[in-house]
Design an enzyme around this catalytic site. Structure first.
Site, short mmCIF file in Angstrom:
data_model
loop_
_atom_site.label_atom_id
_atom_site.label_comp_id
_atom_site.label_asym_id
_atom_site.label_seq_id
_atom_site.Cartn_x
_atom_site.Cartn_y
_atom_site.Cartn_z
N PRO A 71 14.66 -8.50 2.46
CG PRO A 71 14.35 -9.72 4.45
CD PRO A 71 13.86 -9.62 3.01
CD GLU A 101 5.35 -9.29 8.21
OE1 GLU A 101 5.82 -9.37 9.36
OE2 GLU A 101 4.17 -9.57 7.94
CB SER A 103 18.88 -7.12 0.71
OG SER A 103 19.82 -6.30 1.37
CB CYS A 147 12.89 -9.54 12.24
SG CYS A 147 12.01 -10.94 11.52
#
Length: 439
Positions: free
Chosen positions: A120, A217, A147, A251
């Site tokens: 990410p 995730e 990413s 997150c």
């Protein structure tokens, strides 16, 4: 970003299939040697990592060194020290045979094969390299796609991997949707994805076509419940620390505060005071950068749609991608800011008087990745946890569970599935094989 064509990507995958077939990665000493090599190269790039994180996300050196570098090193050292023990076969009881023969039953761990890790943007180093450690210590080969939203960091990741490993063992494929779409057609043996639920559904659908096991995730709106008996000074400090880290792009950041009506005003005052003290001049950029101008506009839309509920902050700069720590009061479930995960430095406050009603509201929505409760009453806190479901939870703190390699980390339901960190990564990235022998 280094360009790579379709045939090169295919060649990388095929070379990893061939290398895994040599069974070289089955050797525990080989795994340890490779992880130690990775550690050395990783540390050598500390300055480059910190500079890249500042460029892409505005992360301070202090935050980068802890959240992106030290957590990886801690996990590396812990796993290297324990691989041999975790990899040993475990003998378990056996059912007796009618003929009286000796039966031996044991559990063994086998690597899956070629794995695919999709990283990410928000913690692009830690959340890419932590699952990498799990994949390598169990004997897999790995293709990483970092990413595209953090291109400077992605280049550093690619440089580290190229210096630490041969591409038939670990390789980086840079790119965006086109490259990921191609990779998801390959018959990987395991996929590990960290990111949004929408992209997670795409990854899961692709994996389902080939029955590829995977870990997702994801995220969600992680609630933070503050009861009337909470220590408000502690709550203000720890909620703020969890929310403003990485400019709210975490997150497991507290997505909203559900606070008892009797202490709501006092808590907001304390949070304002904490913010003024921590970011004294409230200069834009104090808490980092938002990843893109598109996300800046999304965050700004939450404020403009309920401008009368803004009580602190709210300023932003579209060009520099900076966004102030922002508080919104009097928010309800119909407001735009409550319709999806915020993923930014905006913290809305909702109030409750009856905890049963509050928990009913939380439970009627997708299960979050984390849930936080602040209370000095242990029975109350335990009751909240017993009556809710979340990936993980904390009492009187936020965020710090993610940094422990002794705890499994992961979601449930809409926030994902599969656990990792430490020994749990070893279990996630290996196939538990039952072996029975009759003598």
């Amino acid at each position: 970003m280094t360009s790579i064509d379709q045939q090169q990507i295919i060649n990388i995958f095929q070379s990893q299939k061939s290398f895994f077939a040599t069974r070289k990665t089955q050797d525990i000493s080989y795994r340890i040697e490779q992880l130690k090599r990775f550690r050395t190269v990783f540390v050598q790039h500390t300055d480059a990592i910190c500079d890249a994180l500042m460029e892409d996300l505005g992360k301070s050196r202090k935050e980068a060194e802890y959240a992106e570098i030290q957590l990886v090193l801690d996990e590396l050292d812990y796993c290297i020290a324990n691989i041999e023990e975790w990899a040993q076969p475990v003998e378990v009881p056996s059912k007796p045979r009618p003929g009286g023969e000796t039966v031996i039953s044991k559990l063994t761990h086998q690597p899956f094969g070629v794995t695919y890790i999709i990283g990410p943007f928000n913690y692009p180093v830690q959340l890419t390299f932590s699952p990498l450690i799990g994949a390598l210590m169990t004997g897999n080969t790995v293709i990483i796609k970092p990413s595209e939203n953090t291109p400077t960091v992605s280049n550093v990741i690619a440089q580290i991997i190229s210096e630490a490993f041969q591409p038939e063992y670990v390789a980086v494929v840079q790119g965006a949707i086109e490259e990921n779409t191609l990779l998801l057609t390959f018959p990987f043996d395991y996929i590990f994805f960290t990111g949004s639920a929408n992209v997670g559904k795409i990854v899961m659908a692709a994996a389902a076509k080939q029955l590829i096991p995977l870990t997702l995730e994801l995220g969600g709106k992680s609630p933070c419940i503050v009861h009337k008996d909470a220590d408000l000074d502690i709550a203000a400090k720890r909620i703020s620390s969890g929310k403003w880290a990485n400019c709210g792009q975490t997150c497991v950041a507290p997505d909203y505060v559900y606070v008892h009506e009797e202490v709501k005003d006092a808590l907001i005052l304390k949070m304002k005071a904490y913010l003024k003290e921590t970011y004294q001049d409230q200069t834009l950029g104090k808490i980092g950068k938002i990843v893109s101008q598109h996300q800046i506009k999304n965050l700004a839309g939450y404020i403009t749609s309920s401008s009368e509920k803004l009580v602190y902050g709210g300023h932003y700069d579209l060009n520099t991608r900076h966004f102030e720590a922002t508080l919104m009061d009097g928010v309800n479930w119909n407001d735009a800011v409550m319709q999806q995960e915020i993923f930014g430095p905006i913290l809305p406050f909702l109030t409750y008087t009856d905890i049963d009603e509050a928990l009913s509201e939380i439970n009627s929505r997708p299960k979050p990745l984390a849930l936080y409760v602040f209370s000095e009453n242990q029975a109350f806190a335990d009751d909240v946890l017993n009556r809710t479901s979340s990936g993980d939870a904390e009492i009187n703190s936020t965020l710090i569970h993610v940094g422990s390699h002794f705890l499994p980390f992961g979601g449930v339901g809409g926030s994902g599935f599969g656990k990792y960190h430490g020994k749990f990564s070893f279990e996630t990235f290996s196939h538990l094989r039952a072996v029975l022998q009759i003598k």
